[in-house]
Design a protein around this motif. Structure first.
Motif, PDB file in Angstrom:
ATOM      1  N   TRP A 199      22.756   9.779  32.041  1.00 35.55           N
ATOM      2  CA  TRP A 199      22.723   9.697  30.722  1.00 35.55           C
ATOM      3  C   TRP A 199      20.776   9.205  30.851  1.00 35.55           C
ATOM      4  CZ3 TRP A 199      22.089   5.237  27.266  1.00 35.55           C
ATOM      5  CH2 TRP A 199      22.071   5.785  25.947  1.00 35.55           C
ATOM      6  N   ARG A 200      20.825  10.284  30.113  1.00 34.17           N
ATOM      7  CA  ARG A 200      19.308  10.460  29.267  1.00 34.17           C
ATOM      8  C   ARG A 200      19.625  10.241  27.711  1.00 34.17           C
ATOM      9  NH1 ARG A 200      13.984  12.893  30.596  1.00 34.17           N
ATOM     10  NH2 ARG A 200      13.278  12.831  29.408  1.00 34.17           N
ATOM     11  N   SER A 201      18.906   9.005  27.147  1.00 35.64           N
ATOM     12  CA  SER A 201      19.146   8.996  25.626  1.00 35.64           C
ATOM     13  C   SER A 201      18.445   9.674  24.645  1.00 35.64           C
ATOM     14  CB  SER A 201      19.141   7.311  25.504  1.00 35.64           C
ATOM     15  OG  SER A 201      17.409   6.776  25.593  1.00 35.64           O
ATOM     16  N   GLU A 202      18.269   9.389  23.457  1.00 37.26           N
ATOM     17  CA  GLU A 202      17.594  10.118  22.318  1.00 37.26           C
ATOM     18  C   GLU A 202      16.646   8.737  22.480  1.00 37.26           C
ATOM     19  OE1 GLU A 202      17.516  13.194  20.833  1.00 37.26           O
ATOM     20  OE2 GLU A 202      19.673  13.228  22.271  1.00 37.26           O
ATOM     21  N   MET A 204      14.646   5.935  21.133  1.00 32.74           N
ATOM     22  CA  MET A 204      15.736   4.724  20.843  1.00 32.74           C
ATOM     23  C   MET A 204      14.256   3.783  19.772  1.00 32.74           C
ATOM     24  SD  MET A 204      18.424   4.278  23.051  1.00 32.74           S
ATOM     25  CE  MET A 204      19.080   3.243  22.785  1.00 32.74           C
ATOM     26  N   GLU A 238      31.645   5.644  27.946  1.00 33.86           N
ATOM     27  CA  GLU A 238      29.710   5.302  27.692  1.00 33.86           C
ATOM     28  C   GLU A 238      29.365   4.955  26.565  1.00 33.86           C
ATOM     29  OE1 GLU A 238      30.124   9.327  27.974  1.00 33.86           O
ATOM     30  OE2 GLU A 238      31.456   9.892  30.141  1.00 33.86           O
ATOM     31  N   ALA A 239      30.097   4.860  25.294  1.00 38.96           N
ATOM     32  CA  ALA A 239      30.223   4.878  23.774  1.00 38.96           C
ATOM     33  C   ALA A 239      29.154   3.014  24.536  1.00 38.96           C
ATOM     34  CB  ALA A 239      30.933   4.672  22.948  1.00 38.96           C
ATOM     35  N   ARG A 242      26.435   2.875  25.648  1.00 41.97           N
ATOM     36  CA  ARG A 242      25.008   3.328  25.210  1.00 41.97           C
ATOM     37  C   ARG A 242      24.625   2.363  23.821  1.00 41.97           C
ATOM     38  NH1 ARG A 242      27.897   8.297  25.091  1.00 41.97           N
ATOM     39  NH2 ARG A 242      28.747   7.542  22.681  1.00 41.97           N
ATOM     40  N   GLU A 243      25.613   1.697  23.665  1.00 42.99           N
ATOM     41  CA  GLU A 243      25.411   0.169  22.974  1.00 42.99           C
ATOM     42  C   GLU A 243      24.602  -1.108  23.606  1.00 42.99           C
ATOM     43  OE1 GLU A 243      29.321  -0.368  21.416  1.00 42.99           O
ATOM     44  OE2 GLU A 243      29.457   0.982  20.160  1.00 42.99           O
ATOM     45  N   VAL A 245      22.118  -0.695  26.358  1.00 34.87           N
ATOM     46  CA  VAL A 245      21.463  -0.087  26.459  1.00 34.87           C
ATOM     47  C   VAL A 245      20.346  -0.239  25.226  1.00 34.87           C
ATOM     48  CG1 VAL A 245      19.035   1.749  26.553  1.00 34.87           C
ATOM     49  CG2 VAL A 245      21.860   1.285  28.003  1.00 34.87           C
ATOM     50  N   GLU A 246      20.599  -0.006  23.874  1.00 32.30           N
ATOM     51  CA  GLU A 246      20.865  -0.258  22.879  1.00 32.30           C
ATOM     52  C   GLU A 246      20.199  -1.808  22.341  1.00 32.30           C
ATOM     53  OE1 GLU A 246      22.850   1.301  19.447  1.00 32.30           O
ATOM     54  OE2 GLU A 246      21.915   3.307  20.239  1.00 32.30           O
TER      55      GLU A 246
END
Length: 368
Positions: A199-202, A204, A238-239, A242-243, A245-246
């Motif tokens: 997964w490649r993030s936007e 951040m 998946e969400a 992402r959270e 990682v943030e």
């Protein structure tokens, strides 16, 4: 001749008891210790709290520091864990469905509802039929139900995909088999991708060690290890990843652009540890979380660009000045050593000044 009488036992006093131990030594006890009212409190030696000390290094003992509060890792239902579901080979479903179709055909022949072409195709003898009565309808219902259950439960398993089965909100198991199989058609199926994924993030928000705002693009490599926890432990795994990682980026400082690759790798290792520890609770296995692009935030990008340009300009000026000074020194030294000129202090200063101006002008015109 006078003889001296030997003393009698009474005159010598009471006899001393014989020693039980040959090397016995009598020690005097001070009198003031025999008549003490209160005994001294027993002192308990206190051991220093030393963590470790390496022998032969001269290192001083390090006192044990109180440990900070341990980080609480979220935990889902401990009873929720992946287990294999009960399924049958696909041939069982095909057989049951075929039996249901055959039962419907036989019931139609029994009721006399088959057309002549169907009788010839099925090679059944002509039969007038008993009509559609309660028995025929019951036979239709049983054969139809058998056919629906047999063909309706057929499923195809694929490599890298799994089925999570549930019945009335209860977890019934996971199917990781491949090929044709039969699954109870009453069970709710959820398809889960268990392949290795990235997964490649936007961009951040993040910050460096000095608190300067950054924008970081992160690449995470992961896969689903426990399908039950990934689908039932959270609403969207998946969400949740992402959270995580943030949240990790908010705690781990990332090196600013141009600081070297070592700081980025260290930040990647710290991010991987944090995200892997938090994602393990929902059955997600994280292999790597690495920053692939680091840049300044828009609000500080212009200021940091000007600061970097000023630093490069100062470095360039310092290098030019060092080069000019070295050239002037080398020229004056050669002139005086070879005896080409004889200079006093005033003439030397004037020559140095003229040579410095000439060299700086020449470098300025050449653009170096």
């Amino acid at each position: 001749m006078t003889t001296t009488a030997s003393p009698t036992p009474e005159s010598r006093g009471p006899a001393r008891p014989a020693r039980l131990i040959q090397n016995e030594v009598t020690t005097e006890i001070p009198v003031h210790l025999l008549f003490r009212d209160e005994p001294d409190p027993v002192s308990v030696p206190l051991k220093p709290a030393v963590v470790s000390r390496r022998q032969g290094t001269g290192e001083q003992p390090r006192l044990r520091r109180p440990a900070g509060p341990a980080r609480v890792v979220p935990e889902v239902d401990p009873d929720l864990a992946e287990r294999p579901a009960r399924v049958l080979p696909g041939s069982a479903g095909v057989l049951a469905g075929s039996c249901g179709l055959a039962g419907c055909a036989v019931t139609s022949w029994w009721a006399g509802a088959l057309p002549p072409l169907a009788l010839e195709a099925l090679r059944l003898p002509a039969y007038a039929g008993a009509g559609l009565g309660p028995a025929q309808w019951a036979a239709y219902a049983g054969a139809g139900a058998l056919g629906l259950v047999g063909f309706g439960g057929l499923a195809r398993g694929r490599t890298g995909r799994a089925w999570v089965l549930g019945l009335f909100g209860r977890y019934r198991g996971t199917v990781r088999r491949t090929g044709l199989m039969w699954v109870n058609p009453l069970l709710l199926r959820r398809r889960v991708d268990v392949r290795l994924r990235h997964w490649r993030s936007e961009p951040m928000p993040a910050a460096d060690a000095a608190g300067v705002a950054l924008r970081v693009v992160v690449l995470a490599v992961w896969r689903v290890r426990d399908t039950a926890r990934a689908t039932l432990g959270v609403e969207d795994h998946e969400a949740y990843l992402r959270e995580c990682v943030e949240a990790a980026l908010a705690r781990v400082p990332v090196e600013a652009p141009g600081s070297g690759r070592g700081g980025v790798e260290a930040a990647g290792e710290a991010l991987t540890r944090l995200v892997a520890a938090e994602a393990a609770a929902i059955g997600v296995e994280v292999f790597s979380v690495q920053p692939v692009r680091v840049e300044y935030a828009p609000e500080v990008a212009a200021a940091m660009h000007r600061r970097r340009i000023a630093a490069l300009d100062a470095q360039h000026r310092a290098s030019v000045l060092t080069s000019v000074v070295d050239s002037v020194e080398d020229t004056v030294t050669r002139l005086t050593v070879r005896g080409l000129v004889e200079l006093d202090d005033y003439e030397r200063k004037a020559l140095v000044k003229d040579l410095t101006v000439a060299f700086c002008s020449g470098r300025g015109e050449s653009g170096t």
